[in-house]
Design an enzyme around this catalytic site. Structure first.
Site, mmCIF file in Angstrom:
data_model
loop_
_atom_site.group_PDB
_atom_site.id
_atom_site.type_symbol
_atom_site.label_atom_id
_atom_site.label_comp_id
_atom_site.label_asym_id
_atom_site.label_seq_id
_atom_site.Cartn_x
_atom_site.Cartn_y
_atom_site.Cartn_z
ATOM 1 C CD GLU A 63 52.800 31.038 95.180
ATOM 2 O OE1 GLU A 63 51.585 31.186 95.423
ATOM 3 O OE2 GLU A 63 53.233 30.442 94.170
ATOM 4 C CB CYS A 72 61.946 30.282 93.320
ATOM 5 S SG CYS A 72 61.202 31.122 91.926
ATOM 6 C CD GLU A 74 64.262 26.583 92.075
ATOM 7 O OE1 GLU A 74 63.377 27.164 92.757
ATOM 8 O OE2 GLU A 74 64.065 26.154 90.932
ATOM 9 C CB CYS A 110 62.483 30.824 87.185
ATOM 10 S SG CYS A 110 63.139 31.828 88.533
#
Ligand code: THU
Length: 162
Positions: A63, A72, A74, A110
């Site tokens: 973040e 993210c 992934e 997501c």
């Protein structure tokens, strides 16, 4: 004419029921959540990849004080595999997380990550399996990321093909 999209996936009541290779990959993802940098959401996600040659690569969400800059787990993983193991393909990715309560239900990629995952499947000419879990609870196994993104946008649109 009405069209319908559906796909099949496997639901396991717990990680204990998974095939051994998937169970150890999910275990790796569960352990790796501790490495996430998620001071803002406190939602720590880890992704663990098993490559075609059996190598394991792990990554976490990263973040930023400027929230949209965060990435993210992934996509961190996909970039890490590309950078560190160019030319190698991913067979399976396991995902897990902590935060957001008891982490007793599977996490799911997501929309941005789905789009990215599908492009890697196309680059690899090979599906990427997904093992979606929490720290406890049921686990979903999906045989291709493309299943999670029907009517997806791909390079074929840019090229005017397909
Ligand atoms: N996040 C992931 O890393 N992967 C997912 O599949 C869902 C969301 C991250 C992004 C952000 O750092 C935090 O989880 C909360 O959305």
């Amino acid at each position: 004419m009405k069209q319908q999209f559906s796909f099949a996936y496997t639901r396991y009541d717990s990680a204990e029921e998974l095939p051994a290779a998937d169970k150890s990959l999910l275990e790796k993802a569960r352990e790796t959540t501790g490495d996430a940098y998620a001071p803002y959401s406190r939602f720590k996600v880890a992704a663990a990849a098993r490559l075609n040659d059996g190598s394991l690569v792990t990554a976490t969400n990263q973040e930023n004080a400027s929230y949209p800059v965060g990435i993210c787990a992934e996509r961190t993983l996909l970039s890490a595999v590309s950078a560190l193991y160019p030319g190698r393909k991913i067979d399976t990715i396991a995902l897990s997380y902590t935060g957001g309560g008891n982490a007793d239900r599977p996490v799911s990629p997501c929309g941005l990550c789905r789009q990215t995952l599908v492009e890697y499947e196309e680059r690899f000419s090979q599906p990427i399996r997904l093992v979606l879990g929490g720290q406890t609870g049921p686990v979903y196994v999906i045989s291709s990321c493309a299943d999670l993104l029907p009517l997806r946008f791909t390079a074929a649109h840019l090229n005017g093909a397909g």
